[in-house]
Scaffold this active site. Structure first.
Site, PDB file in Angstrom:
ATOM      1  N   ASP A  39     -41.971  -1.214 -41.204  1.00 56.16           N
ATOM      2  CA  ASP A  39     -41.541   0.034 -41.690  1.00 56.16           C
ATOM      3  C   ASP A  39     -41.542   0.079 -43.254  1.00 56.16           C
ATOM      4  O   ASP A  39     -41.422  -1.159 -43.978  1.00 56.16           O
ATOM      5  CB  ASP A  39     -40.278   0.732 -41.288  1.00 56.16           C
ATOM      6  CG  ASP A  39     -40.220   1.230 -39.886  1.00 56.16           C
ATOM      7  OD1 ASP A  39     -41.219   1.347 -39.324  1.00 56.16           O
ATOM      8  OD2 ASP A  39     -39.057   1.248 -39.202  1.00 56.16           O
ATOM      9  N   LYS A  61     -42.964   5.430 -42.494  1.00 57.26           N
ATOM     10  CA  LYS A  61     -41.597   6.315 -42.322  1.00 57.26           C
ATOM     11  C   LYS A  61     -40.854   6.432 -43.512  1.00 57.26           C
ATOM     12  O   LYS A  61     -39.526   6.105 -43.548  1.00 57.26           O
ATOM     13  CB  LYS A  61     -40.903   5.652 -41.057  1.00 57.26           C
ATOM     14  CG  LYS A  61     -41.039   6.234 -39.784  1.00 57.26           C
ATOM     15  CD  LYS A  61     -39.898   5.688 -38.810  1.00 57.26           C
ATOM     16  CE  LYS A  61     -40.438   5.817 -37.364  1.00 57.26           C
ATOM     17  NZ  LYS A  61     -39.581   5.142 -36.577  1.00 57.26           N
ATOM     18  N   MET A 174     -29.373   8.430 -44.254  1.00 55.18           N
ATOM     19  CA  MET A 174     -30.206   9.378 -44.571  1.00 55.18           C
ATOM     20  C   MET A 174     -29.547  10.872 -44.887  1.00 55.18           C
ATOM     21  O   MET A 174     -29.881  11.811 -44.631  1.00 55.18           O
ATOM     22  CB  MET A 174     -30.783   9.771 -43.142  1.00 55.18           C
ATOM     23  CG  MET A 174     -31.711   8.417 -42.654  1.00 55.18           C
ATOM     24  SD  MET A 174     -32.457   8.811 -41.137  1.00 55.18           S
ATOM     25  CE  MET A 174     -30.980   8.120 -39.930  1.00 55.18           C
TER      26      MET A 174
HETATM   27  N1  SAH Z   1     -31.640   0.782 -39.042  1.00 55.99           N
HETATM   28  C1  SAH Z   1     -31.253   0.889 -40.330  1.00 55.99           C
HETATM   29  C2  SAH Z   1     -31.053   2.400 -40.806  1.00 55.99           C
HETATM   30  C3  SAH Z   1     -32.477   3.292 -40.829  1.00 55.99           C
HETATM   31  S1  SAH Z   1     -32.167   4.917 -41.277  1.00 55.99           S
HETATM   32  C4  SAH Z   1     -29.906   0.365 -40.572  1.00 55.99           C
HETATM   33  O1  SAH Z   1     -29.468  -0.288 -39.733  1.00 55.99           O
HETATM   34  O2  SAH Z   1     -29.782   0.204 -41.853  1.00 55.99           O
HETATM   35  C5  SAH Z   1     -32.472   4.968 -43.064  1.00 55.99           C
HETATM   36  C6  SAH Z   1     -31.438   5.146 -43.929  1.00 55.99           C
HETATM   37  O3  SAH Z   1     -30.567   3.780 -43.952  1.00 55.99           O
HETATM   38  C7  SAH Z   1     -31.742   5.420 -45.286  1.00 55.99           C
HETATM   39  O4  SAH Z   1     -32.151   6.767 -45.376  1.00 55.99           O
HETATM   40  C8  SAH Z   1     -30.631   5.063 -45.977  1.00 55.99           C
HETATM   41  O5  SAH Z   1     -29.379   6.101 -45.755  1.00 55.99           O
HETATM   42  C9  SAH Z   1     -30.192   3.936 -45.230  1.00 55.99           C
HETATM   43  N2  SAH Z   1     -30.479   2.735 -45.806  1.00 55.99           N
HETATM   44  C10 SAH Z   1     -31.366   1.581 -45.299  1.00 55.99           C
HETATM   45  N3  SAH Z   1     -31.458   0.662 -46.288  1.00 55.99           N
HETATM   46  C11 SAH Z   1     -30.735   0.985 -47.022  1.00 55.99           C
HETATM   47  C12 SAH Z   1     -30.371   0.346 -48.500  1.00 55.99           C
HETATM   48  N4  SAH Z   1     -30.733  -1.068 -48.833  1.00 55.99           N
HETATM   49  N5  SAH Z   1     -29.266   0.939 -49.233  1.00 55.99           N
HETATM   50  C13 SAH Z   1     -28.807   2.080 -48.845  1.00 55.99           C
HETATM   51  N6  SAH Z   1     -29.439   2.718 -47.766  1.00 55.99           N
HETATM   52  C14 SAH Z   1     -30.025   2.177 -47.014  1.00 55.99           C
END
Ligand code: SAH
Length: 249
Positions: A39, A61, A174
């Site tokens: 992704d 995505k 998100m």
């Molecule tokens: N499965 C992922 C989340 C996916 S949804 C998890 O467990 O982290 C995607 C959202 O995750 C983004 O819009 C943001 O809000 C958050 N996100 C993912 N990586 C991030 C990062 N390095 N720093 C801040 N927010 C992050």
């Protein structure tokens, strides 16, 4: 080649960005796999660990823009396994936290494809450690809630009454596009405008940005600082610890 062999699909959490946050199991699978489907949110440092001979397939995505629709991703995983490839389905953070991992695994199970899930460090945990914002704390928060702030028809449909309770931490995934609405609703449902709140972008990566403030001032400050996705919103008194606990550079 034995065309009967069905490959295994591992749904692997890549963590929030820093490759050192991968599990040993994820690192081994990346080294040994024959195909990787990944992704937008998987960091470059993690991608660099993929076996050089593996087939790499990017399925995108970015928020709102799906390079490949979810049904096609599900079908792709099934096809690759039928080709006999051992597939790593690599997802940012943890596959089962806002990662649609449940949907993908369901499809694989239905098609009789051997599959396993490897947990990853979710963005909230990575953020917490790298920004010095504990998610719970005996003095400030006895609970922590993860929610999605994804906008649908220009609104965020959340249980504001529950989210606006005191003595808890709310982490919104998100939610950057809805930051103004989220802060407004939290205040409308009883949290003072002075409640500490922060946005953290690119948590755990070298260019991590932390903007700490209050529910009242955060939306304007985030616009002024040009904070864009991917970022988390953290709301609760634990945010006040950031100044003291943030890692020294
Ligand atoms: N499965 C992922 C989340 C996916 S949804 C998890 O467990 O982290 C995607 C959202 O995750 C983004 O819009 C943001 O809000 C958050 N996100 C993912 N990586 C991030 C990062 N390095 N720093 C801040 N927010 C992050």
């Amino acid at each position: 080649m034995n065309t009967q062999r069905i490959g295994t699909v591992h749904l692997v959490g890549a963590g929030p960005g820093d490759p050192e946050l991968l599990t040993l199991r994820a690192a081994r699978l990346l080294r040994d796999c024959s195909a990787v489907v990944y992704d937008h949110l998987v960091g470059q440092g993690v991608l660099d660990m993929i076996n050089k001979n593996a087939r790499r397939i990017y399925v995108g995505k970015e928020s709102g823009r799906h390079t490949l629709p979810q049904d096609d991703i599900n079908a792709l995983l099934v096809d690759l396994a039928h080709e006999g490839l051992d597939v790593v389905r690599l997802k940012g953070g943890d596959p089962f936290i806002f990662g649609r991992g449940g949907e993908e695994i369901e499809q694989l199970v239905e098609h009789g494809i051997p599959c396993e899930v490897v947990p990853g460090i979710t963005a909230a945990s990575g953020m917490s450690a790298y920004a010095g914002i504990p998610l719970t704390h005996r003095d400030f928060a006895q609970a922590c809630i993860f929610v999605t702030g994804h906008l649908q028809n220009d609104t965020v449909d959340l249980d504001w009454q529950t989210l606006a309770r005191p003595h808890q931490t709310v982490v919104v995934y998100m939610g950057i596009a809805a930051l103004g609405e989220i802060c407004r609703q939290m205040m409308a449902h009883g949290l003072p405008g002075t409640t500490p709140a922060a946005v953290v972008r690119h948590a755990t990566l070298p260019d991590q940005q932390v903007l700490a403030g209050t529910l009242g001032c955060l939306p304007a400050a985030a616009v002024a600082a040009g904070i864009a996705s991917p970022a988390l919103i953290v709301i609760g008194d634990v945010v006040s610890l950031h100044d003291r606990l943030k890692p020294a550079k």
